[in-house]
Design an enzyme around this catalytic site. Structure first.
Site, PDB file in Angstrom:
ATOM      1  N   PHE A 125     -55.677  27.913 -80.608  1.00 39.54           N
ATOM      2  CA  PHE A 125     -55.062  27.946 -79.372  1.00 39.54           C
ATOM      3  C   PHE A 125     -55.126  29.703 -79.103  1.00 39.54           C
ATOM      4  O   PHE A 125     -54.789  30.344 -80.070  1.00 39.54           O
ATOM      5  CB  PHE A 125     -53.600  27.478 -79.125  1.00 39.54           C
ATOM      6  N   ASP A 199     -49.903  24.789 -87.032  1.00 40.86           N
ATOM      7  CA  ASP A 199     -49.267  24.751 -85.414  1.00 40.86           C
ATOM      8  C   ASP A 199     -49.442  23.182 -85.104  1.00 40.86           C
ATOM      9  O   ASP A 199     -50.460  22.555 -84.931  1.00 40.86           O
ATOM     10  CB  ASP A 199     -50.692  25.626 -84.493  1.00 40.86           C
ATOM     11  N   TYR A 224     -41.817  21.008 -75.347  1.00 40.88           N
ATOM     12  CA  TYR A 224     -41.895  20.669 -74.045  1.00 40.88           C
ATOM     13  C   TYR A 224     -43.045  19.776 -73.653  1.00 40.88           C
ATOM     14  O   TYR A 224     -43.266  19.610 -72.410  1.00 40.88           O
ATOM     15  CB  TYR A 224     -41.851  21.908 -73.206  1.00 40.88           C
ATOM     16  N   LYS A 225     -43.856  19.443 -74.607  1.00 39.82           N
ATOM     17  CA  LYS A 225     -44.894  18.502 -74.379  1.00 39.82           C
ATOM     18  C   LYS A 225     -44.201  17.121 -74.292  1.00 39.82           C
ATOM     19  O   LYS A 225     -43.548  16.623 -73.560  1.00 39.82           O
ATOM     20  CB  LYS A 225     -46.178  18.918 -75.254  1.00 39.82           C
ATOM     21  N   ARG A 370     -58.447  16.647 -69.974  1.00 38.32           N
ATOM     22  CA  ARG A 370     -57.561  16.076 -70.986  1.00 38.32           C
ATOM     23  C   ARG A 370     -56.801  15.152 -70.450  1.00 38.32           C
ATOM     24  O   ARG A 370     -56.190  15.199 -69.226  1.00 38.32           O
ATOM     25  CB  ARG A 370     -56.779  17.157 -71.864  1.00 38.32           C
TER      26      ARG A 370
HETATM   27  C1  LIG Z   1     -51.778  24.510 -79.767  1.00 35.88           C
HETATM   28  C2  LIG Z   1     -50.849  25.580 -78.843  1.00 35.88           C
HETATM   29  N1  LIG Z   1     -50.207  26.672 -79.459  1.00 35.88           N
HETATM   30  C3  LIG Z   1     -49.530  27.411 -79.127  1.00 35.88           C
HETATM   31  C4  LIG Z   1     -48.994  27.408 -77.742  1.00 35.88           C
HETATM   32  C5  LIG Z   1     -48.248  28.302 -77.264  1.00 35.88           C
HETATM   33  O1  LIG Z   1     -47.179  27.919 -76.996  1.00 35.88           O
HETATM   34  P1  LIG Z   1     -45.691  28.880 -76.444  1.00 35.88           P
HETATM   35  O2  LIG Z   1     -46.050  29.160 -75.027  1.00 35.88           O
HETATM   36  O3  LIG Z   1     -44.613  27.838 -76.630  1.00 35.88           O
HETATM   37  O4  LIG Z   1     -45.702  29.991 -77.222  1.00 35.88           O
HETATM   38  C6  LIG Z   1     -49.569  26.193 -76.867  1.00 35.88           C
HETATM   39  C7  LIG Z   1     -49.122  26.177 -75.735  1.00 35.88           C
HETATM   40  O5  LIG Z   1     -49.441  25.102 -74.953  1.00 35.88           O
HETATM   41  C8  LIG Z   1     -50.207  25.262 -77.755  1.00 35.88           C
HETATM   42  O6  LIG Z   1     -50.674  24.283 -77.037  1.00 35.88           O
END
Ligand SMILES: Cc1ncc(COP(=O)(O)O)c(C=O)c1O
Length: 410
Positions: A125, A199, A224-225, A370
């Protein structure tokens, strides 16, 4: 046995809903891996917090039920047990994914001598990549992807030389939905003399995790997912017991021993548990929403939830594949997370056409749509309708009615 969606919905051992989660009415909501809908319990707890705030003011920190001051700790223990396969003192509910990642990289990425490399992968990400680069600079090694979609276990293992000090990967890749072998790759990192951090944003609440049994060193995730903690809800982190007790690299007063926090000493009297990695005051509304959602999870249990998730994604995969569309999510159950990713060169426009047709997907550039069924509110009938709608949009080139460009968020 027929595989008609209506029959599947009738016969499934864990039928969806009704009312366990509250996705937007009038649409097929397949975006719970970006922002999950609320639960009735979560909304009720949020309302309670608002009432307590009005009634008690600052007294809510000590006199609300539960007291806000230690609610994050109570919730951490619930997440550890229900979701993470960890002991209560190894989890903290705090910050957000990127913040927690910075905290744990600053603490556990410790280059020394010739052991300096931090191994991650090119499909990580973006926020993770920004953080990883900030900490490791030129010592960041990104494992390539052979197909641009997935990461091969052998390629990660090949990168784990004796100059590596940390491996940091995603449990489920955010675009393709590939699930990695967390246990196997953690063991490989350890065999190479490195730590392994994960992660788990796209794994938590949809894939049962056994962080202790897998000997994971640390992990971060968002709530939050799938979990329905609400927009921008507080994140989570795991630090294995063997790493507790050391100084967090980014200390803050909320990481204090709860009994002593209000002594306001100049010295940081850190908590003995993973709570030490908290930095500042936790957002109580997100905690309330998450706590309510965990009531729903507790009723069902992660193993039953995962079993239904696999049934739903297999069904959706088959339908989309049969329509001649390019599913890039691995078919194997051991390599499949909670969503199905479909590649299309006009993914953005296809996504907008889907939304207008009452199916809420999300789109990840350059070419991924997705579709994320949630075992507790998505039905087979909805998946069949979503797959048929997608197939029609592509076959009839309905996406051409939409201007190029990314359009709305998600
Ligand atoms: C795999 C992954 N890592 C990191 C993040 C970043 O999350 P945050 O905005 O809570 O820092 C996300 C956000 O969707 C994500 O899907």
């Amino acid at each position: 046995m027929t595989s008609e969606p209506a029959d599947l919905d009738r016969r499934d051992p864990l039928p969806a809903g009704p009312g366990r989660f509250l996705p937007p009415a009038g649409a097929i909501y397949l975006d719970g891996n970006s922002l999950g809908p609320p639960t009735p319990q979560g909304l009720a707890r949020c309302r309670q917090v608002l009432d307590d705030w009005a009634r008690l003011g600052v007294g809510g920190w000590t006199d609300a039920d539960p007291p806000w001051f230690t609610w994050a700790e109570r919730l951490a223990a619930r997440e550890a047990d229900l979701l993470a396969g960890a002991r209560p003192h190894e989890v903290a509910v705090t910050g957000g994914t990127t913040i927690n990642l910075h905290q744990l990289l600053a603490t556990f990425y410790r280059p020394s001598g010739r052991r300096r490399k931090l191994v991650a992968d090119v499909l990580a990400f973006p926020s993770d990549l920004y953080a990883l680069r900030a900490h490791a600079g030129d010592d960041l090694v990104l494992v390539p992807s052979r197909d641009g979609r997935t990461i091969a276990t052998e390629d990660v293992k090949a990168a784990l030389g004796d100059d590596v000090t940390l491996l940091l990967l995603s449990g489920v890749l955010y675009r393709s939905g590939q699930m990695l072998d967390i246990a196997g790759l953690t063991a490989a990192a350890h065999a190479a003399g490195a730590l392994a951090g994960w992660d788990l944003c796209h794994a938590i609440g949809i894939v049962p995790l056994r962080l202790d049994a897998w000997s994971v060193d640390f992990a971060v995730w968002c709530n939050y997912k799938y979990l329905g903690g609400g927009p921008g809800a507080v994140g989570g982190l795991f630090v294995a017991e063997r790493h507790l007790g050391g100084r967090p690299a980014l200390p803050g007063w909320w990481g204090s021993d709860k009994e002593r926090q209000f002594e306001m000493t100049d010295d940081f009297l850190q908590a003995a548990d993973a709570g030490a990695f908290q930095i500042g005051t936790p957002p109580i509304l997100g905690i309330a929403a998450l706590d309510g959602a965990l009531d729903v999870y507790a009723e069902v249990g992660m193993d039953a939830l995962r079993a239904r998730s696999l049934r739903l994604t297999a069904f959706l995969r088959e339908r989309v594949d049969a329509a001649g569309l390019a599913v890039v999510t691995p078919a194997a159950e051991t390599a499949r997370g909670g969503h199905i990713a479909v590649a299309h060169p006009e993914a953005g426009r296809v996504g907008r056409a889907l939304r207008d047709a009452g199916v809420i997907p999300d789109v990840r550039p350059p070419d991924i749509v997705r579709l994320a069924p949630h075992p507790l509110y998505t039905t087979y009938a909805e998946l069949a309708a979503a797959a048929d709608t997608l197939a029609a949009i592509v076959a009839e080139r309905r996406w051409e009615r939409y201007p190029a460009g990314r359009g709305a968020v998600t």
